[in-house]
Design a protein around this motif. Structure first.
Motif, PDB file in Angstrom:
ATOM      1  N   ARG A  51     -15.011  -8.392 -36.271  1.00  0.00           N
ATOM      2  CA  ARG A  51     -16.395  -8.529 -35.792  1.00  0.00           C
ATOM      3  C   ARG A  51     -17.122  -7.193 -35.867  1.00  0.00           C
ATOM      4  O   ARG A  51     -18.331  -7.146 -36.002  1.00  0.00           O
ATOM      5  N   LYS A  52     -16.372  -6.089 -35.781  1.00  0.00           N
ATOM      6  CA  LYS A  52     -17.044  -4.790 -35.890  1.00  0.00           C
ATOM      7  C   LYS A  52     -17.499  -4.514 -37.322  1.00  0.00           C
ATOM      8  O   LYS A  52     -18.541  -3.904 -37.537  1.00  0.00           O
ATOM      9  N   ARG A  55     -20.624  -6.370 -37.469  1.00  0.00           N
ATOM     10  CA  ARG A  55     -21.689  -5.632 -36.792  1.00  0.00           C
ATOM     11  C   ARG A  55     -22.225  -4.516 -37.696  1.00  0.00           C
ATOM     12  O   ARG A  55     -23.439  -4.350 -37.844  1.00  0.00           O
ATOM     13  N   GLN A 224     -19.277 -15.082 -34.402  1.00  0.00           N
ATOM     14  CA  GLN A 224     -20.053 -13.843 -34.477  1.00  0.00           C
ATOM     15  C   GLN A 224     -21.236 -14.006 -35.430  1.00  0.00           C
ATOM     16  O   GLN A 224     -22.338 -13.552 -35.146  1.00  0.00           O
ATOM     17  N   SER A 227     -23.864 -15.975 -33.545  1.00  0.00           N
ATOM     18  CA  SER A 227     -24.425 -15.525 -32.268  1.00  0.00           C
ATOM     19  C   SER A 227     -25.173 -14.201 -32.334  1.00  0.00           C
ATOM     20  O   SER A 227     -25.956 -13.894 -31.450  1.00  0.00           O
ATOM     21  N   HIS A 228     -24.942 -13.389 -33.350  1.00  0.00           N
ATOM     22  CA  HIS A 228     -25.539 -12.044 -33.391  1.00  0.00           C
ATOM     23  C   HIS A 228     -27.060 -12.109 -33.212  1.00  0.00           C
ATOM     24  O   HIS A 228     -27.745 -12.804 -33.959  1.00  0.00           O
ATOM     25  N   MET A 229     -27.570 -11.354 -32.243  1.00  0.00           N
ATOM     26  CA  MET A 229     -28.999 -11.428 -31.916  1.00  0.00           C
ATOM     27  C   MET A 229     -29.885 -10.818 -33.000  1.00  0.00           C
ATOM     28  O   MET A 229     -31.090 -11.057 -33.037  1.00  0.00           O
ATOM     29  N   ASP A 230     -29.321  -9.991 -33.862  1.00  0.00           N
ATOM     30  CA  ASP A 230     -30.137  -9.341 -34.886  1.00  0.00           C
ATOM     31  C   ASP A 230     -30.060 -10.061 -36.237  1.00  0.00           C
ATOM     32  O   ASP A 230     -30.442  -9.517 -37.254  1.00  0.00           O
ATOM     33  N   ASN A 232     -31.358 -13.433 -38.311  1.00  0.00           N
ATOM     34  CA  ASN A 232     -32.476 -14.358 -38.181  1.00  0.00           C
ATOM     35  C   ASN A 232     -32.199 -15.762 -38.712  1.00  0.00           C
ATOM     36  O   ASN A 232     -32.926 -16.690 -38.417  1.00  0.00           O
ATOM     37  N   ASN A 254     -30.953 -16.885 -30.016  1.00  0.00           N
ATOM     38  CA  ASN A 254     -32.163 -16.173 -30.469  1.00  0.00           C
ATOM     39  C   ASN A 254     -32.973 -17.018 -31.462  1.00  0.00           C
ATOM     40  O   ASN A 254     -33.723 -16.490 -32.266  1.00  0.00           O
TER      41      ASN A 254
ATOM     42  N   VAL B 298     -22.270 -10.809 -26.929  1.00  0.00           N
ATOM     43  CA  VAL B 298     -23.030 -11.075 -28.150  1.00  0.00           C
ATOM     44  C   VAL B 298     -23.688  -9.780 -28.638  1.00  0.00           C
ATOM     45  O   VAL B 298     -24.266  -9.046 -27.842  1.00  0.00           O
ATOM     46  N   TYR B 299     -23.596  -9.509 -29.936  1.00  0.00           N
ATOM     47  CA  TYR B 299     -24.237  -8.324 -30.493  1.00  0.00           C
ATOM     48  C   TYR B 299     -25.747  -8.452 -30.379  1.00  0.00           C
ATOM     49  O   TYR B 299     -26.302  -9.525 -30.570  1.00  0.00           O
ATOM     50  N   SER B 301     -30.019  -7.161 -30.611  1.00  0.00           N
ATOM     51  CA  SER B 301     -31.038  -6.763 -31.569  1.00  0.00           C
ATOM     52  C   SER B 301     -32.068  -5.886 -30.878  1.00  0.00           C
ATOM     53  O   SER B 301     -32.416  -6.115 -29.722  1.00  0.00           O
ATOM     54  N   TYR B 304     -35.266  -7.021 -28.710  1.00  0.00           N
ATOM     55  CA  TYR B 304     -35.321  -7.447 -27.311  1.00  0.00           C
ATOM     56  C   TYR B 304     -35.262  -6.279 -26.337  1.00  0.00           C
ATOM     57  O   TYR B 304     -34.982  -6.462 -25.162  1.00  0.00           O
TER      58      TYR B 304
END
Lengths: 292, 308
Positions: A51-52, A55, A224, A227-230, A232, A254, B298-299, B301, B304
């Motif tokens: 997962r890193k 990331r 991962q 779910s990653h918020m960054d 889209n 998100n 959770v990773y 962004s 936010y």
């Protein structure tokens, strides 16, 4: 020792690494899994991405987005053509890699042909999809109202398992021609071509971070990717209802776009269309006052 | 011109006697700090400690009162939806913005730090540098970040640099003095150590790596050499000196490595904002995103988190 043994070359095996931010690092986790051929012999040790690694790849994709999305349609098209040319030049290598992973020789050759053609197809769309999907909208006020497409951002992709090269390209090409940057998890059972394709991207002036390719276990990384918020948008191509459900729940955090390409026949014409480009675009509508 | 490199009545040490630095050894040692694995609760504590040590900085020609007020808001309200966060140590601005920052911070106990002495080049007369320092202090600066005259230092005019630091220290009055060595312009680790020793003897409360305007800015080897100099100075004089790496530390992971280095070089006594600072602008948000990641799994962004 016979003369033949004394002069035999030591075999030079290729180390298959990942592709993150325009570089070819090993996984930060130090984990590997053996890729075996039909007879159970080890072909290569493949990075088991963590997962890193994912990331780091998203960071690379995010920082590449501003430049790539601002590049002209013409330039993006030229780069896709260039990728196709580079791939064509290494046709034999890709065919051999597919064969090594258990694809029949004729089928392998056809898959590489189709991959090159698919890149050309989307290269051609680079300066055309905008006209097809944009519109001037009739509104009941003194406004000039128009809608245009903008790339959604960073797209994470779980590449199809059964089509190591064509399946990967069929997902990457439409997203990148539309100005998105992507992080792809390669086919788990056929990862070789994905990494060799990264070398093609690298030689084709694709800016660092626009396409990032990881190898590893889909079951471990799907959460991962979703779910990653960054990120889209997420594209997934395999899995049952449970996978689809969990991807959608994680993605809701998100409000990612969730694009399912399960059951797509990658070798067929139906696996390419401008709608694949539209999938990872946002529609921006502008109200411009006119008259008085 | 003063007598260079020789001990003087004013307290300038003989810099020829400063221990030479073993560059290969430093790099090896630094590489080992980066192999430490800090996880779970320790990581969360480390991240919070980093936040409390940040000098939130804006040093741009395009700074406006509005931008400084925004930065101060960020300093007070790092991320209100996450309870239990510390606030940053200070806000670091240009002298003309000190008044604005002081007012915006109100009575919360975040310090205002101001660069002074013709930052970042330091190319001005002593009279102007001292006047600038006094103005910044009068406007309400609690801390002054001065730059040394690198030209004079590299020329070997140590007496000039020593006297200048001592004079600025006097002009600071009660304000803390941080002395920026601008290590990116010093060239070798030997000179970094010499400059550190010189600055500490001249009255620095803190020594700081860089202005952030020159590359390379803060690096771990340079910071390590400065920490070792602080340690020797402490054994010699019994006086603690603070350390501030600045510029180029934008990731939480790297900042944790700095903390490991601090802990293993100077020990727990230095692990407070009183003795260690990070000069940074984008570090805070990365640390906040890591904390949120630890809380949610959770990773995150940057979309936010408020801009800094």
């Amino acid at each position: 020792m016979s003369m033949a043994e004394a002069t035999a070359r030591v075999p030079v095996e290729k180390t298959y690494k990942m592709y993150i931010g325009g570089k070819f690092p090993r996984t930060e986790s130090g984990r590997y899994f053996p890729l075996e051929d039909q007879k159970g012999a080890v072909i290569a040790n493949i990075c088991r991405g963590s997962r890193k690694d994912f990331r780091n790849a998203v960071v690379a994709a995010r920082s590449a987005f501003a430049g790539w999305s601002a590049a002209t349609a013409y330039l993006r098209g030229q780069i896709l053509y260039r990728i196709a040319e580079m791939l064509e030049g290494r046709h034999d290598q890709f065919t051999a890699e597919l064969v090594l992973q258990g694809v029949g020789k004729r089928k392998a050759k056809k898959e590489v042909d189709a991959s090159v053609d698919r890149l050309i197809y989307y290269a051609g769309w680079s300066d055309k999809y905008q006209q097809v999907f944009s519109s001037v909208n009739p509104v009941n006020s003194s406004h000039f109202n128009f809608s245009v497409l903008e790339p959604t951002g960073v797209v994470s992709m779980l590449a199809p398992d059964d089509s190591g090269l064509l399946g990967l390209i069929s997902n990457v090409a439409p997203a990148m021609v539309g100005g998105n940057t992507c992080v792809v998890l390669a086919s788990e059972s056929m990862p070789l071509c994905a990494i060799s394709f990264a070398e093609v991207l690298h030689a084709a002036d694709v800016p660092a971070g626009v396409v990032n390719i990881l190898t590893g276990f889909h079951e471990e990384l799907t959460t991962q990717f979703a779910s990653h918020m960054d990120v889209n948008a997420i594209i997934y191509c395999d899995g049952d209802v449970d996978v689809a459900k969990s991807v959608q729940i994680e993605a809701a955090e998100n409000m990612k776009r969730v694009i399912s390409r399960v059951d797509t026949k990658w070798a067929e014409e139906s696996a390419q269309s401008p709608y694949f480009v539209q999938d990872t675009q946002e529609t921006k509508t502008t109200w411009h006052p006119i008259g008085g | 011109m003063s007598v260079t490199g020789l001990p003087s009545a004013s307290g300038l040490p003989d810099l020829r006697q400063v221990t030479p630095v073993d560059e290969v050894g430093v790099n090896e040692r630094v590489a080992r700090f980066q192999t430490r694995s800090i996880k779970k609760e320790s990581k969360i504590e480390a991240l919070k400690m980093i936040l409390s040590m940040i000098d939130l900085t804006t040093l741009e020609g395009q700074d406006t009162p509005g931008k400084v007020r925004q930065l101060c808001q960020k300093a007070i309200h790092l991320h209100d939806s996450m309870p239990g966060l510390p606030h940053v140590a200070a806000v670091c601005v240009y002298p003309t913005m000190v008044g604005v920052a002081r007012k915006a911070l109100g009575d919360c106990d975040i310090n205002v730090a101001s660069v002074a002495t013709a930052f970042p080049s330091g190319m001005s007369s002593r009279k102007i540098k001292l006047e600038e320092t006094r103005t910044a202090v009068a406007e309400g600066a609690d801390e002054i970040d001065m730059v040394i005259s690198r030209g004079a230092f590299l020329q070997g005019d140590y007496g000039f640099v020593f006297d200048e630091i001592a004079a600025v220290k006097e002009a600071c009055g009660d304000a803390h003095l941080k002395v920026i060595l601008e290590t990116g312009e010093l060239g070798t680790l030997d000179l970094v150590r010499r400059a550190s020793v010189l600055a500490m003897h001249a009255g620095a409360d803190f020594i700081k790596t860089s202005t952030g305007k020159i590359q390379p800015a803060a690096t771990m080897p340079v910071t390590f050499v400065m920490l070792k100099a602080i340690k020797s100075f402490y054994f010699e004089t019994g006086r603690m000196i603070g350390m501030k790496p600045a510029g180029g530390i934008s990731g939480a992971k790297l900042a944790v490595h700095y903390l490991v280095m601090l802990r293993e070089t100077l020990g727990n006594a230095w692990m407070t904002p009183e003795w260690f600072r990070f000069g940074a602008s984008s570090l805070a948000n990365d640390v906040l995103m890591q904390l949120q990641k630890q809380a949610t799994g959770v990773y995150q962004s940057a979309d936010y988190f408020s801009k800094d």
